[in-house]
Design an enzyme around this catalytic site. Structure first.
Site, mmCIF file in Angstrom:
data_model
loop_
_atom_site.group_PDB
_atom_site.id
_atom_site.type_symbol
_atom_site.label_atom_id
_atom_site.label_comp_id
_atom_site.label_asym_id
_atom_site.label_seq_id
_atom_site.Cartn_x
_atom_site.Cartn_y
_atom_site.Cartn_z
ATOM 1 N N GLY A 239 0.807 -1.169 0.204
ATOM 2 C CA GLY A 239 -0.051 -0.165 0.153
ATOM 3 C C GLY A 239 0.681 1.220 -0.007
ATOM 4 O O GLY A 239 0.103 2.292 -0.184
ATOM 5 N N GLU A 273 3.955 -6.750 1.686
ATOM 6 C CA GLU A 273 3.530 -7.038 0.262
ATOM 7 C C GLU A 273 3.555 -5.915 -0.573
ATOM 8 O O GLU A 273 2.430 -5.536 -1.154
ATOM 9 C CB GLU A 273 2.015 -7.989 0.427
ATOM 10 C CG GLU A 273 1.671 -8.977 1.045
ATOM 11 C CD GLU A 273 0.053 -9.444 1.240
ATOM 12 O OE1 GLU A 273 -0.626 -8.576 0.733
ATOM 13 O OE2 GLU A 273 0.040 -10.271 1.736
ATOM 14 N N PRO A 274 4.685 -5.258 -0.663
ATOM 15 C CA PRO A 274 4.798 -3.922 -1.411
ATOM 16 C C PRO A 274 4.591 -4.331 -2.828
ATOM 17 O O PRO A 274 5.552 -5.415 -3.252
ATOM 18 C CB PRO A 274 5.986 -3.377 -1.256
ATOM 19 C CG PRO A 274 7.056 -4.490 -0.841
ATOM 20 C CD PRO A 274 5.881 -5.604 -0.238
ATOM 21 N N GLY A 275 3.928 -3.536 -3.512
ATOM 22 C CA GLY A 275 3.920 -3.885 -5.112
ATOM 23 C C GLY A 275 4.489 -2.500 -5.880
ATOM 24 O O GLY A 275 5.738 -2.236 -6.435
ATOM 25 N N ARG A 276 3.562 -1.413 -5.801
ATOM 26 C CA ARG A 276 3.806 -0.298 -6.481
ATOM 27 C C ARG A 276 5.115 0.272 -5.889
ATOM 28 O O ARG A 276 5.674 0.800 -6.893
ATOM 29 C CB ARG A 276 2.710 0.519 -6.017
ATOM 30 C CG ARG A 276 2.611 2.126 -7.115
ATOM 31 C CD ARG A 276 1.480 3.041 -6.404
ATOM 32 N NE ARG A 276 0.250 2.412 -6.108
ATOM 33 C CZ ARG A 276 -0.663 2.257 -6.761
ATOM 34 N NH1 ARG A 276 -0.826 2.895 -8.087
ATOM 35 N NH2 ARG A 276 -1.868 2.031 -6.594
ATOM 36 N N TYR A 316 -8.590 5.575 -13.115
ATOM 37 C CA TYR A 316 -8.587 6.061 -11.936
ATOM 38 C C TYR A 316 -8.099 7.760 -11.887
ATOM 39 O O TYR A 316 -7.673 8.239 -10.954
ATOM 40 C CB TYR A 316 -7.291 5.428 -10.808
ATOM 41 C CG TYR A 316 -7.272 3.915 -10.744
ATOM 42 C CD1 TYR A 316 -8.171 3.371 -10.291
ATOM 43 C CD2 TYR A 316 -6.226 3.179 -11.745
ATOM 44 C CE1 TYR A 316 -8.124 1.902 -10.412
ATOM 45 C CE2 TYR A 316 -6.048 1.884 -11.633
ATOM 46 C CZ TYR A 316 -7.092 1.283 -10.944
ATOM 47 O OH TYR A 316 -6.896 -0.037 -11.064
ATOM 48 N N CYS A 344 -10.897 4.030 -29.883
ATOM 49 C CA CYS A 344 -12.094 4.930 -30.209
ATOM 50 C C CYS A 344 -12.950 5.106 -28.747
ATOM 51 O O CYS A 344 -14.024 4.326 -28.482
ATOM 52 C CB CYS A 344 -13.058 4.319 -31.206
ATOM 53 S SG CYS A 344 -11.875 4.125 -32.501
ATOM 54 N N GLU A 345 -12.452 5.896 -27.733
ATOM 55 C CA GLU A 345 -13.293 6.086 -26.758
ATOM 56 C C GLU A 345 -12.565 7.422 -26.096
ATOM 57 O O GLU A 345 -11.490 7.875 -26.259
ATOM 58 C CB GLU A 345 -12.761 5.106 -25.500
ATOM 59 C CG GLU A 345 -12.969 3.746 -25.532
ATOM 60 C CD GLU A 345 -14.181 3.146 -24.612
ATOM 61 O OE1 GLU A 345 -14.868 4.034 -24.020
ATOM 62 O OE2 GLU A 345 -14.557 2.169 -24.995
ATOM 63 N N TYR A 373 1.117 -1.969 -12.302
ATOM 64 C CA TYR A 373 -0.280 -1.781 -12.788
ATOM 65 C C TYR A 373 -0.266 -1.118 -14.076
ATOM 66 O O TYR A 373 -1.222 -0.485 -14.546
ATOM 67 C CB TYR A 373 -1.236 -1.200 -11.663
ATOM 68 C CG TYR A 373 -1.161 -1.353 -10.332
ATOM 69 C CD1 TYR A 373 -1.438 -2.889 -10.264
ATOM 70 C CD2 TYR A 373 -0.404 -1.044 -9.300
ATOM 71 C CE1 TYR A 373 -1.497 -3.429 -8.911
ATOM 72 C CE2 TYR A 373 -0.474 -1.357 -8.039
ATOM 73 C CZ TYR A 373 -0.719 -2.859 -7.735
ATOM 74 O OH TYR A 373 -0.549 -3.329 -6.560
HETATM 75 N N1 LLP Z 1 -1.481 -6.955 -0.852
HETATM 76 C C1 LLP Z 1 -2.771 -7.241 -1.204
HETATM 77 C C2 LLP Z 1 -3.557 -7.955 -0.671
HETATM 78 C C3 LLP Z 1 -3.345 -6.262 -2.328
HETATM 79 O O1 LLP Z 1 -4.653 -6.210 -2.604
HETATM 80 C C4 LLP Z 1 -2.668 -5.216 -2.849
HETATM 81 C C5 LLP Z 1 -3.035 -4.247 -4.000
HETATM 82 C C6 LLP Z 1 -1.035 -5.223 -2.540
HETATM 83 C C7 LLP Z 1 -0.799 -6.201 -1.635
HETATM 84 C C8 LLP Z 1 -0.198 -4.335 -3.381
HETATM 85 O O2 LLP Z 1 -0.382 -2.861 -3.031
HETATM 86 P P1 LLP Z 1 0.702 -1.869 -3.241
HETATM 87 O O3 LLP Z 1 2.045 -2.118 -2.641
HETATM 88 O O4 LLP Z 1 1.145 -2.088 -4.709
HETATM 89 O O5 LLP Z 1 0.042 -0.722 -3.047
HETATM 90 N N2 LLP Z 1 -4.632 -1.209 -10.217
HETATM 91 C C9 LLP Z 1 -4.500 -0.057 -9.126
HETATM 92 C C10 LLP Z 1 -3.969 -0.750 -7.610
HETATM 93 C C11 LLP Z 1 -4.848 -1.870 -7.328
HETATM 94 C C12 LLP Z 1 -3.923 -2.449 -5.969
HETATM 95 C C13 LLP Z 1 -4.756 -3.650 -5.595
HETATM 96 N N3 LLP Z 1 -4.260 -4.450 -4.280
HETATM 97 C C14 LLP Z 1 -3.526 1.228 -9.783
HETATM 98 O O6 LLP Z 1 -3.297 0.878 -10.813
HETATM 99 O O7 LLP Z 1 -3.534 2.016 -8.858
#
Ligand code: LLP
Length: 421
Positions: A239, A273-276, A316, A344-345, A373
């Protein structure tokens, strides 16, 4: 910090000149930086140094196996949300004992595969799921380590579509039902309840909601322990936000300090669980200007990339910086454009009234902060083939997913017998 910088007036990805890269590989294309992925992972991991922890990269942000393998070599685990992501993580060399599986709708097949693979942990999001999980584990004579995902009913103060921790959201188990579900879990064979998990939303720019939610879940761990549950894990989710437009999200060190303070003496293994945070600023979408079109009241920059390649702005209303790869016209000279794609949107817009260095047809632009993402959310809408992904490593680069051909894309359709004659 990232490794996309101007050198001699041209944007580079590490030591790779993006003009040359675009000439060789075509556009649009996603370009990722190994150095940025590495740095972001290490900064985050070091912020938790000394704590018993496992950083599981959220594959949903970027699931290219080369990206996963880059992080895996640094010690990252994987947070997966589907059987498909689990297969990717394993194929990319992530050991099963570093994989956690979350998600509100795991199918029986997915749970069975997770148990067969002996992954580290399954994050359970409902009492209903527990029953199936137990059956799958018993069927395989295994014991599945699980944590319960708590919905702490905390407002993450982020975009509505990426908020997950409020009572009204579908995610997790309502905080006041956790004790009851924990008891159900303990009565079922094949399941070992190890702890709790939470994830309240994405692109968080303030620590306060996280601290509030962590506090609630830590209190709950203590309560459950008092009731006799032996819990030794806490999954804090992901997050943390990144700067897309001058935001100042909390730095990993501040996050680490907060986690250290809250979990002092708790004696749990922490899972993050970092992603972004890891992948977001490690990638760009490289695109060429097709036309500079004069509208009645605006000037449109029509790119060869579109919403099907990067859906975030349409979905978003998100901001992505857009940079000319070879800016012209000297310091301060600019034009105002609506930056759009060919789909075409009307929502196929990357930016409205954006001030950019003057551009002509044929020029290259980089849509920044597209490493998370981006490619994973791409579609083939308008029969546009998926674009390539390229991983840069110093002066070297490799195509890590080739451009799809239209032939292979349309070859997936099958004509039924009655239309063949
Ligand atoms: N763990 C869980 C259970 C999650 O649902 C998510 C993201 C993460 C970890 C990773 O979160 P992060 O660290 O990346 O914030 N498509 C959207 C973002 C959707 C996130 C969904 N869950 C966007 O492009 O902003």
């Amino acid at each position: 910090m990232n490794h996309f910088e101007y050198r001699h007036g041209r944007l580079h990805a590490e030591d790779v000149d993006l003009e040359s890269l675009a000439r060789a590989e075509g556009t649009p294309a996603y370009v990722y930086s190994t150095a940025t992925l590495t740095r972001h992972f290490q900064v985050f991991d070091r912020a938790l140094e000394g704590l018993d922890h496992l950083v599981c990269f959220a594959l949903k942000a970027n699931s290219n196996q080369a990206v996963i393998a880059t992080l895996g070599r640094l010690g990252a685990g994987a947070d997966v949300v589907s059987g498909g992501e689990m297969v990717r993580a394993l194929a990319a060399g992530i050991p099963p004992d570093r994989i956690v599986f979350s998600g509100v709708g795991k199918s029986q097949m997915e749970m069975d595969a997770a148990i067969a693979a002996r992954i580290f942990q399954i994050n359970v999001e409902s009492a209903e799921e527990l029953e199936l999980l137990s059956q799958a584990a018993v069927g395989r004579k295994a014991v599945a380590d699980i944590v319960l995902r708590v919905n702490p009913d905390v407002d993450a103060k982020t975009h509505e579509k990426i908020s997950t921790g409020k009572g009204e959201n579908k995610f997790g188990i309502a905080i006041d039902r956790i004790a009851e579900v924990a008891n159900i879990a303990c009565d079922l064979p094949g399941i070992r309840l190890r702890g709790l998990a939470l994830h309240i939303g994405s692109q968080l720019t303030d620590l306060a909601p996280l601290e509030q939610a962590f506090g609630k879940v830590i209190a709950l761990i203590k309560e459950l322990r008092a009731q006799g549950h032996e819990l030794d894990r806490l999954d804090l989710g992901g997050g943390l936000g990144i700067p897309y437009r001058g935001e100042t999200p909390p730095l990993p060190d501040a996050y680490g300090a907060m986690v250290r303070r809250l979990t002092q003496g708790l004696e749990v293994k922490l899972i993050c669980e970092p992603g972004r945070l890891i992948a977001g600023n490690a990638g760009i979408l490289l695109s060429r200007v097709l036309y500079v079109k004069q509208g009645s009241s605006r000037q449109f920059l029509v790119l060869d990339a579109a919403m099907n390649d990067l859906i975030r702005p349409a979905m978003y209303d998100s901001w992505h910086d857009i940079c000319a790869v070879s800016p012209r016209g000297g310091e301060g000279s600019h034009e105002v454009y609506d930056v759009v794609g060919p789909v075409c949107e009307s929502s196929d817009i990357f930016a409205k009234a954006r001030s950019l260095s003057p551009l002509d047809a044929g020029d290259l632009v980089a849509i920044m902060s597209a490493g998370a993402y981006g490619a994973v959310m791409a579609s083939t809408y308008n029969t546009r083939a998926l674009v390539p992904e390229i991983l840069v490593n110093g002066a070297d680069y490799a195509v890590i997913r080739p451009r799809e051909s239209i032939e292979s894309l349309i070859a997936r359709d099958q004509i039924p017998p009655w239309l063949k004659s």
